[in-house]
Scaffold this active site. Structure first.
Site, short mmCIF file in Angstrom:
data_model
loop_
_atom_site.label_atom_id
_atom_site.label_comp_id
_atom_site.label_asym_id
_atom_site.label_seq_id
_atom_site.Cartn_x
_atom_site.Cartn_y
_atom_site.Cartn_z
N LYS A 13 106.92 64.07 -111.53
CA LYS A 13 107.96 64.79 -112.30
C LYS A 13 107.79 65.51 -113.42
O LYS A 13 108.19 66.34 -114.20
CB LYS A 13 108.83 62.94 -112.38
CG LYS A 13 110.00 63.07 -111.82
CD LYS A 13 110.71 61.82 -112.55
CE LYS A 13 110.16 60.50 -112.64
NZ LYS A 13 109.51 59.91 -111.79
N ARG A 88 116.88 55.26 -115.57
CA ARG A 88 116.73 54.32 -114.74
C ARG A 88 116.82 53.50 -114.60
O ARG A 88 117.04 52.91 -113.20
CB ARG A 88 115.05 53.86 -115.68
CG ARG A 88 113.73 54.75 -114.94
CD ARG A 88 112.43 54.43 -115.83
NE ARG A 88 111.27 54.23 -114.46
CZ ARG A 88 110.35 54.84 -115.40
NH1 ARG A 88 110.50 55.93 -116.32
NH2 ARG A 88 109.18 55.44 -114.99
N ARG A 127 95.49 59.31 -109.82
CA ARG A 127 96.05 60.19 -110.70
C ARG A 127 95.55 59.07 -111.71
O ARG A 127 95.55 59.94 -112.88
CB ARG A 127 97.33 60.37 -111.33
CG ARG A 127 98.45 60.21 -112.18
CD ARG A 127 99.36 60.50 -112.43
NE ARG A 127 100.20 59.51 -112.70
CZ ARG A 127 101.39 59.64 -112.46
NH1 ARG A 127 102.12 60.62 -112.86
NH2 ARG A 127 101.97 58.52 -112.28
N ARG A 133 95.48 56.05 -116.60
CA ARG A 133 96.53 54.88 -117.07
C ARG A 133 96.15 54.42 -116.70
O ARG A 133 96.15 53.32 -115.81
CB ARG A 133 97.59 55.55 -116.74
CG ARG A 133 98.44 56.98 -117.54
CD ARG A 133 100.12 57.68 -116.92
NE ARG A 133 101.09 56.57 -116.29
CZ ARG A 133 101.53 57.12 -116.32
NH1 ARG A 133 101.85 58.23 -116.67
NH2 ARG A 133 102.82 56.05 -116.03
N ARG A 144 106.15 48.92 -109.41
CA ARG A 144 106.73 50.63 -109.68
C ARG A 144 107.49 50.96 -108.41
O ARG A 144 108.68 51.77 -109.03
CB ARG A 144 106.10 51.32 -110.92
CG ARG A 144 105.09 50.80 -112.06
CD ARG A 144 103.93 51.79 -112.63
NE ARG A 144 105.06 52.49 -113.46
CZ ARG A 144 104.46 54.33 -112.78
NH1 ARG A 144 102.91 54.55 -112.51
NH2 ARG A 144 105.02 55.32 -113.10
P1 AMP Z 1 106.74 56.78 -116.64
O1 AMP Z 1 105.73 57.33 -117.36
O2 AMP Z 1 108.15 57.76 -116.65
O3 AMP Z 1 106.14 56.70 -115.37
O4 AMP Z 1 107.17 55.42 -117.55
C1 AMP Z 1 105.85 55.20 -117.69
C2 AMP Z 1 106.37 53.37 -118.02
O5 AMP Z 1 107.19 53.22 -119.18
C3 AMP Z 1 106.82 52.71 -116.87
O6 AMP Z 1 106.39 52.41 -115.57
C4 AMP Z 1 107.95 51.89 -118.13
O7 AMP Z 1 107.30 50.54 -118.20
C5 AMP Z 1 108.60 52.15 -119.28
N1 AMP Z 1 109.74 52.66 -119.07
C6 AMP Z 1 109.24 54.32 -119.38
N2 AMP Z 1 110.68 55.08 -118.79
C7 AMP Z 1 111.73 54.29 -119.01
C8 AMP Z 1 113.37 53.73 -119.10
N3 AMP Z 1 114.08 54.86 -119.21
N4 AMP Z 1 113.67 52.36 -119.09
C9 AMP Z 1 113.16 52.04 -118.96
N5 AMP Z 1 111.15 51.42 -118.93
C10 AMP Z 1 110.98 53.21 -119.00
#
Ligand code: AMP
Length: 186
Positions: A13, A88, A127, A133, A144
């Site tokens: 993404k 989400r 990754r 990360r 996740r």
């Molecule tokens: P991402 O980079 O989009 O994979 O986000 C990393 C982490 O940030 C996720 O595993 C969540 O803990 C938090 N996070 C990001 N976007 C959201 C969202 N829309 N709602 C809740 N938690 C989020």
């Protein structure tokens, strides 16, 4: 153009969102990145969020809705934006509808990237090793993925019912996938 990019963790993404941002000259808004920045700056939001992020859990809807509302209200978003990683959950999707309506913004479409779960888990582990990360270790990755299928995948139906969903095959070469996305945009 105002878009959402959806798909399970590891589908690419973020990479695709960056490429589409360049193509369309719109703002790329990644809630994961915004949260990681808050963590780095040790803000109150960051301190709260890291407790969930480190476990691969979702941060509260309320925090996310506030963050996105503030961000898309800024002038640079007026022309267009691509939301990556938000919404989400259903309450976030409903919150987004309300805030977009109040800003007179129109959601053009929702791109859902599709890919095989095992391949994704493999990609994520790689990754995590490369980018360091803290939420890309195998247990957390599985967590996740499970959260995605339980809480985020229902949004696919939500947007399908609104006639906004476009599904795109998320496997293949990066430029090829970008082209697929560009080709289906309204
Ligand atoms: P991402 O980079 O989009 O994979 O986000 C990393 C982490 O940030 C996720 O595993 C969540 O803990 C938090 N996070 C990001 N976007 C959201 C969202 N829309 N709602 C809740 N938690 C989020």
């Amino acid at each position: 153009m105002k878009l959402l990019l959806m798909g399970p963790p590891g589908v690419g993404k973020g990479t695709q969102a960056e490429r589409i941002r360049e193509e369309l000259n719109i703002v790329h808004l990644s809630t994961g990145e915004i949260l990681r920045e808050e963590v780095k700056l040790q803000t109150n939001i960051g301190k709260e969020a890291i407790q969930y992020m480190d476990k691969g859990k979702l941060v509260s809807d309320q925090i996310l809705i506030e963050i996105v509302k503030e961000r898309i209200s800024k002038k640079d978003c007026h022309h267009g934006y691509l939301l990556d990683g938000f919404p989400r959950t259903l309450p976030q999707a409903e919150g987004l509808e309300i805030m977009m309506h109040s800003l007179n913004h129109n959601l053009d479409c929702v791109i859902s990237l599709i890919a095989n779960k095992d391949e994704l888990i493999e990609r994520l582990i790689k990754r995590g090793e490369e980018a360091g990360r803290s939420d890309d270790t195998s247990n957390i990755i599985r967590n996740r993925q499970n959260i995605y299928w339980a809480q985020t995948a229902p949004l696919i139906d939500f947007y399908h019912d609104k006639g906004l969903l476009i599904e795109v095959d998320g496997l293949g070469e990066i430029p090829e996938i970008t082209q697929r996305i560009i080709n289906v945009l309204p």
